[in-house]
Design a protein around this motif. Structure first.
Motif, PDB file in Angstrom:
ATOM      1  N   SER A 260      71.025  11.221 -29.865  1.00 44.64           N
ATOM      2  CA  SER A 260      71.673  10.386 -28.846  1.00 44.64           C
ATOM      3  C   SER A 260      71.636   8.920 -29.294  1.00 44.64           C
ATOM      4  O   SER A 260      70.881   8.537 -30.204  1.00 44.64           O
ATOM      5  CB  SER A 260      70.953  10.545 -27.505  1.00 44.64           C
ATOM      6  OG  SER A 260      69.611  10.064 -27.600  1.00 44.64           O
ATOM      7  N   SER A 261      72.471   8.119 -28.655  1.00 44.97           N
ATOM      8  CA  SER A 261      72.523   6.703 -29.024  1.00 44.97           C
ATOM      9  C   SER A 261      71.173   6.020 -28.802  1.00 44.97           C
ATOM     10  O   SER A 261      70.757   5.153 -29.580  1.00 44.97           O
ATOM     11  CB  SER A 261      73.600   5.984 -28.200  1.00 44.97           C
ATOM     12  OG  SER A 261      73.335   6.099 -26.806  1.00 44.97           O
ATOM     13  N   ARG A 262      70.454   6.414 -27.769  1.00 44.36           N
ATOM     14  CA  ARG A 262      69.130   5.833 -27.510  1.00 44.36           C
ATOM     15  C   ARG A 262      68.154   6.188 -28.620  1.00 44.36           C
ATOM     16  O   ARG A 262      67.399   5.336 -29.100  1.00 44.36           O
ATOM     17  CB  ARG A 262      68.628   6.334 -26.165  1.00 44.36           C
ATOM     18  CG  ARG A 262      67.268   5.783 -25.784  1.00 44.36           C
ATOM     19  CD  ARG A 262      66.835   6.305 -24.428  1.00 44.36           C
ATOM     20  NE  ARG A 262      65.513   5.794 -24.071  1.00 44.36           N
ATOM     21  CZ  ARG A 262      64.888   6.096 -22.940  1.00 44.36           C
ATOM     22  NH1 ARG A 262      65.477   6.917 -22.053  1.00 44.36           N
ATOM     23  NH2 ARG A 262      63.683   5.604 -22.693  1.00 44.36           N
ATOM     24  N   ASP A 263      68.171   7.480 -29.040  1.00 45.60           N
ATOM     25  CA  ASP A 263      67.274   7.895 -30.118  1.00 45.60           C
ATOM     26  C   ASP A 263      67.632   7.219 -31.436  1.00 45.60           C
ATOM     27  O   ASP A 263      66.745   6.890 -32.242  1.00 45.60           O
ATOM     28  CB  ASP A 263      67.320   9.413 -30.276  1.00 45.60           C
ATOM     29  CG  ASP A 263      66.626  10.128 -29.123  1.00 45.60           C
ATOM     30  OD1 ASP A 263      65.794   9.474 -28.463  1.00 45.60           O
ATOM     31  OD2 ASP A 263      66.922  11.309 -28.875  1.00 45.60           O
ATOM     32  N   ARG A 264      68.939   7.034 -31.699  1.00 44.08           N
ATOM     33  CA  ARG A 264      69.352   6.376 -32.938  1.00 44.08           C
ATOM     34  C   ARG A 264      68.859   4.926 -32.971  1.00 44.08           C
ATOM     35  O   ARG A 264      68.394   4.431 -34.006  1.00 44.08           O
ATOM     36  CB  ARG A 264      70.876   6.423 -33.081  1.00 44.08           C
ATOM     37  CG  ARG A 264      71.419   7.780 -33.484  1.00 44.08           C
ATOM     38  CD  ARG A 264      72.841   7.670 -34.029  1.00 44.08           C
ATOM     39  NE  ARG A 264      73.750   7.072 -33.049  1.00 44.08           N
ATOM     40  CZ  ARG A 264      74.455   7.751 -32.155  1.00 44.08           C
ATOM     41  NH1 ARG A 264      74.345   9.075 -32.105  1.00 44.08           N
ATOM     42  NH2 ARG A 264      75.265   7.142 -31.316  1.00 44.08           N
ATOM     43  N   ASN A 265      68.975   4.249 -31.812  1.00 41.58           N
ATOM     44  CA  ASN A 265      68.474   2.866 -31.752  1.00 41.58           C
ATOM     45  C   ASN A 265      66.962   2.815 -31.950  1.00 41.58           C
ATOM     46  O   ASN A 265      66.446   1.941 -32.662  1.00 41.58           O
ATOM     47  CB  ASN A 265      68.849   2.238 -30.408  1.00 41.58           C
ATOM     48  CG  ASN A 265      70.337   2.008 -30.262  1.00 41.58           C
ATOM     49  OD1 ASN A 265      71.051   1.838 -31.255  1.00 41.58           O
ATOM     50  ND2 ASN A 265      70.829   1.989 -29.039  1.00 41.58           N
ATOM     51  N   ASN A 266      66.260   3.773 -31.329  1.00 43.61           N
ATOM     52  CA  ASN A 266      64.802   3.814 -31.506  1.00 43.61           C
ATOM     53  C   ASN A 266      64.426   4.097 -32.958  1.00 43.61           C
ATOM     54  O   ASN A 266      63.472   3.506 -33.495  1.00 43.61           O
ATOM     55  CB  ASN A 266      64.188   4.878 -30.590  1.00 43.61           C
ATOM     56  CG  ASN A 266      64.255   4.499 -29.123  1.00 43.61           C
ATOM     57  OD1 ASN A 266      64.364   3.316 -28.787  1.00 43.61           O
ATOM     58  ND2 ASN A 266      64.198   5.494 -28.242  1.00 43.61           N
ATOM     59  N   LEU A 267      65.181   4.999 -33.584  1.00 45.97           N
ATOM     60  CA  LEU A 267      64.907   5.325 -34.982  1.00 45.97           C
ATOM     61  C   LEU A 267      65.142   4.113 -35.885  1.00 45.97           C
ATOM     62  O   LEU A 267      64.351   3.843 -36.803  1.00 45.97           O
ATOM     63  CB  LEU A 267      65.789   6.500 -35.415  1.00 45.97           C
ATOM     64  CG  LEU A 267      65.626   6.964 -36.869  1.00 45.97           C
ATOM     65  CD1 LEU A 267      64.211   7.455 -37.113  1.00 45.97           C
ATOM     66  CD2 LEU A 267      66.654   8.060 -37.191  1.00 45.97           C
ATOM     67  N   GLN A 268      66.222   3.379 -35.616  1.00 49.32           N
ATOM     68  CA  GLN A 268      66.517   2.189 -36.416  1.00 49.32           C
ATOM     69  C   GLN A 268      65.410   1.130 -36.248  1.00 49.32           C
ATOM     70  O   GLN A 268      64.993   0.498 -37.221  1.00 49.32           O
ATOM     71  CB  GLN A 268      67.867   1.614 -35.998  1.00 49.32           C
ATOM     72  CG  GLN A 268      68.361   0.482 -36.878  1.00 49.32           C
ATOM     73  CD  GLN A 268      69.752   0.014 -36.486  1.00 49.32           C
ATOM     74  OE1 GLN A 268      70.326   0.512 -35.508  1.00 49.32           O
ATOM     75  NE2 GLN A 268      70.293  -0.915 -37.236  1.00 49.32           N
ATOM     76  N   GLU A 269      64.933   0.949 -35.013  1.00 50.61           N
ATOM     77  CA  GLU A 269      63.859  -0.021 -34.771  1.00 50.61           C
ATOM     78  C   GLU A 269      62.564   0.406 -35.457  1.00 50.61           C
ATOM     79  O   GLU A 269      61.856  -0.429 -36.038  1.00 50.61           O
ATOM     80  CB  GLU A 269      63.627  -0.170 -33.269  1.00 50.61           C
ATOM     81  CG  GLU A 269      64.769  -0.867 -32.533  1.00 50.61           C
ATOM     82  CD  GLU A 269      64.502  -0.957 -31.034  1.00 50.61           C
ATOM     83  OE1 GLU A 269      63.406  -0.508 -30.601  1.00 50.61           O
ATOM     84  OE2 GLU A 269      65.371  -1.459 -30.308  1.00 50.61           O
ATOM     85  N   LEU A 270      62.262   1.691 -35.407  1.00 49.00           N
ATOM     86  CA  LEU A 270      61.039   2.172 -36.046  1.00 49.00           C
ATOM     87  C   LEU A 270      61.107   2.037 -37.563  1.00 49.00           C
ATOM     88  O   LEU A 270      60.102   1.692 -38.213  1.00 49.00           O
ATOM     89  CB  LEU A 270      60.804   3.636 -35.652  1.00 49.00           C
ATOM     90  CG  LEU A 270      60.361   3.885 -34.201  1.00 49.00           C
ATOM     91  CD1 LEU A 270      60.358   5.372 -33.894  1.00 49.00           C
ATOM     92  CD2 LEU A 270      58.983   3.279 -33.960  1.00 49.00           C
ATOM     93  N   GLU A 271      62.256   2.300 -38.156  1.00 49.35           N
ATOM     94  CA  GLU A 271      62.395   2.151 -39.608  1.00 49.35           C
ATOM     95  C   GLU A 271      62.256   0.684 -40.022  1.00 49.35           C
ATOM     96  O   GLU A 271      61.653   0.371 -41.054  1.00 49.35           O
ATOM     97  CB  GLU A 271      63.745   2.715 -40.062  1.00 49.35           C
ATOM     98  CG  GLU A 271      63.805   4.234 -39.991  1.00 49.35           C
ATOM     99  CD  GLU A 271      65.189   4.760 -40.353  1.00 49.35           C
ATOM    100  OE1 GLU A 271      66.148   3.941 -40.342  1.00 49.35           O
ATOM    101  OE2 GLU A 271      65.306   5.968 -40.629  1.00 49.35           O
ATOM    102  N   GLY A 272      62.817  -0.224 -39.197  1.00 47.06           N
ATOM    103  CA  GLY A 272      62.649  -1.659 -39.494  1.00 47.06           C
ATOM    104  C   GLY A 272      61.198  -2.079 -39.372  1.00 47.06           C
ATOM    105  O   GLY A 272      60.688  -2.860 -40.196  1.00 47.06           O
ATOM    106  N   ARG A 273      60.507  -1.553 -38.347  1.00 49.91           N
ATOM    107  CA  ARG A 273      59.088  -1.889 -38.173  1.00 49.91           C
ATOM    108  C   ARG A 273      58.257  -1.326 -39.319  1.00 49.91           C
ATOM    109  O   ARG A 273      57.308  -1.959 -39.785  1.00 49.91           O
ATOM    110  CB  ARG A 273      58.592  -1.326 -36.845  1.00 49.91           C
ATOM    111  CG  ARG A 273      57.162  -1.724 -36.517  1.00 49.91           C
ATOM    112  CD  ARG A 273      56.701  -1.089 -35.225  1.00 49.91           C
ATOM    113  NE  ARG A 273      55.290  -1.370 -34.989  1.00 49.91           N
ATOM    114  CZ  ARG A 273      54.553  -0.773 -34.076  1.00 49.91           C
ATOM    115  NH1 ARG A 273      55.108   0.162 -33.295  1.00 49.91           N
ATOM    116  NH2 ARG A 273      53.280  -1.064 -33.936  1.00 49.91           N
ATOM    117  N   LEU A 274      58.632  -0.127 -39.808  1.00 54.26           N
ATOM    118  CA  LEU A 274      57.912   0.480 -40.932  1.00 54.26           C
ATOM    119  C   LEU A 274      58.050  -0.376 -42.188  1.00 54.26           C
ATOM    120  O   LEU A 274      57.076  -0.560 -42.943  1.00 54.26           O
ATOM    121  CB  LEU A 274      58.442   1.891 -41.182  1.00 54.26           C
ATOM    122  CG  LEU A 274      57.782   2.658 -42.335  1.00 54.26           C
ATOM    123  CD1 LEU A 274      56.296   2.855 -42.075  1.00 54.26           C
ATOM    124  CD2 LEU A 274      58.485   4.001 -42.558  1.00 54.26           C
TER     125      LEU A 274
END
Length: 536
Positions: A260-274
């Motif tokens: 979902s769009s929410r999960d994609r945004n969360n995934l993008q934020e987590l990858e940036g934080r990583l």
């Protein structure tokens, strides 16, 4: 005069050594913060020269105070070479020309040199081929700054400080009077008005950066930094936690279903934080092996002592500034006079300390020099920790080996403006000393015992506003500061704002914990290109 001629070679040698030391410090400071990827010769030279001019200008106030004090003996009589009024005038003119030169250079840097280099670098394209267009666009923007400078000079030159001729005078007589005033003052009002206008901007920088630097610098020395081993352990745990969250999100689409769009945004934020956490890990690993980190731990007791000393100095300055402002509020003639106080009605600890150190040469001059450099260094610390802001928008960050050339130019311009206001700050801290130095004058006193003939006793008193004009020489800095009363009024209210800003910064700095050993090297909210240079 012969004495001065004998000392000229020694004084020239000391001045030359001082300039070399200042240039060496500026080179090291700029090279420390300069980005390795974006360094450029023109911007580097400009930044070094501008910073050197700021430091040299800040050193002129102690020299001014020393020269007016050097004319007299401790008993209040003029020295032989200074007994002639013409000789004293020549020395005063020499100091005045020094102010003329340095302040003119500051005007040139602020309105022409630094803006041109800044826009020249901003207009550079990726291929760096069209130099003519680059210079043309930079000149176009710089002309706007030059127009502002000319307007300020004209206003200062023709604003009458004395009442104009009466109503019966013709317009030509009034215009002629303005030109005569300009000629008789040798352009002092024009330059003073321009410098005072820049000093207003410097006052805002002092309230913002210097006030915060006076609190954050000593408290950081006292609190120290966090343990590298603990930070690495904490960072490793954060990496594992983020990787687990990423795997959990990716497991949702293993059966082919899109996220979902929410999960994609969360995934993008987590990858940036990583990515940020992985960069922090590399930086912490380098910091653990760095010799400077080990030396810093060994010098921890010295840092605590310096921090306690600096915070005591900051509190002393704040108390002295509060007493000085309170004295002006209670005993000055009010807003229309620029809150100028003739003499000191309340005991100012810093002013009394400088006057008490006068008999022990050269402790008072060393102290006034230390005070001047303290303001400059705390200003650098404030800019270093806060970065460069335009209201609520952060323009640049100041980081070791990651600072863009434009940020260094802004840094040097802010320091130039801060140095201009530093003279008034020091005058507010010790008004009587900055005005007259260690001068004393001879005054007759009624004799209590039997006297021979008409002889009278005399005593030496410290120079103040009540002293005869021909017995005490006012520093040239004081004349620049109080040429226009309305600027003095604004500076007075600026001092109150400085005290409030310092107290707020002190509370904020006390509430913050220890800073990271890699403070400022890796941040998630990077807003400038200096952060593109990572350590691999």
């Amino acid at each position: 005069r012969r004495c001065l001629k004998k000392q000229n070679p020694v004084q020239t040698a000391w001045c030359f050594v001082l300039i070399l030391v200042i240039l060496a410090f500026c080179w090291i400071y700029i090279r420390k913060f300069q980005s390795r990827q974006e360094s450029e010769v023109v911007s580097t030279i400009t930044a070094i020269c501008a910073l050197a001019i700021a430091l040299i200008t800040s050193a002129l106030l102690p020299v001014d105070i020393f020269l007016v004090s050097f004319m007299k003996y401790p008993n209040g009589t003029y020295k032989e070479w200074a007994a002639n009024n013409e000789t004293r005038s020549q020395m005063e003119d020499t100091v005045l020309y020094g102010y003329y030169t340095l302040y003119s250079i500051i005007l040139f840097c602020v309105f022409l040199w630094i803006p041109f280099v800044y826009f020249y670098y901003e207009e550079r394209d990726d291929n760096n081929e069209n130099k003519c267009s680059q210079v043309k666009n930079a000149l176009k923007y710089t002309i706007g700054f030059a127009i502002v400078c000319v307007v300020l000079l004209l206003i200062g030159a023709f604003v009458p400080l004395e009442p104009l001729p009466g109503q019966n005078s013709t317009q030509w007589e009034k215009v002629q009077y303005l030109f005569e005033e300009l000629g008789s003052s040798h352009g002092l009002p024009a330059l003073s008005f321009s410098i005072s206008s820049l000093t207003l901007i410097g006052m805002l920088a002092v309230i913002t950066y210097t006030a915060y630097g006076m609190s954050v610098l000593p408290l950081n020395l006292i609190k120290g930094t966090r343990s590298v081993l603990y930070e690495r352990l904490e960072n490793t745990e954060d990496i594992e936690d983020v990787e687990h969250q990423i795997e959990k999100l990716k497991s949702k689409c293993k059966d082919g279903r899109p996220l979902s769009s929410r999960d994609r945004n969360n995934l993008q934020e987590l990858e940036g934080r990583l990515q940020v956490l992985q960069r922090r890990g590399r930086h912490l690993e380098i910091a653990e092996r760095n010799c400077c980190t080990k030396v810093g731990r060994a010098l921890r007791p010295l840092k605590i002592i310096l921090g306690v000393f600096f915070i005591l100095v900051a509190l002393l300055f704040t108390i002295a500034l509060f007493i000085s402002n309170l004295d002006k509020a209670l005993h000055s003639a009010g807003i229309s006079s620029g809150f100028i106080v003739f003499g000191t009605n309340l005991t100012n600890p810093l002013n009394e300390l400088l006057l008490a150190l006068q008999p022990v040469f050269p402790l008072d001059y060393i102290l006034i020099t230390v005070i001047t450099m303290y303001f400059v260094l705390t200003s650098m610390a404030g800019i270093r920790h806060m970065g460069i802001w335009f209201f609520w928008i952060r323009l640049y960050k100041i980081r070791p080996q990651r600072t863009r050339p434009q940020a260094l130019l802004f840094l040097c311009m802010i320091l130039l403006l801060i140095v201009l206001h530093t003279s008034y700050m020091i005058y507010s801290l010790a008004p009587q000393y900055v005005m007259y130095g260690s001068q004393k004058y001879v005054t007759p006193v009624p004799s209590s015992g039997p006297t021979l003939g008409n002889s009278t006793a005399s005593t030496a008193r410290t120079c103040d506003a009540e002293a005869p004009q021909d017995q005490c020489t006012v520093t040239r800095s004081y004349l620049f500061l109080h040429k226009f009363w309305f600027f003095s009024t604004i500076y007075y209210f600026g001092n109150w704002a400085f005290i409030v800003a310092f107290l707020i910064g002190l509370v904020v700095s006390c509430c913050r914990g220890k800073k990271s050993v890699i403070e400022g090297e890796v941040e998630a909210d990077d807003s400038d290109m200096s952060d593109d240079e990572y350590v691999h």
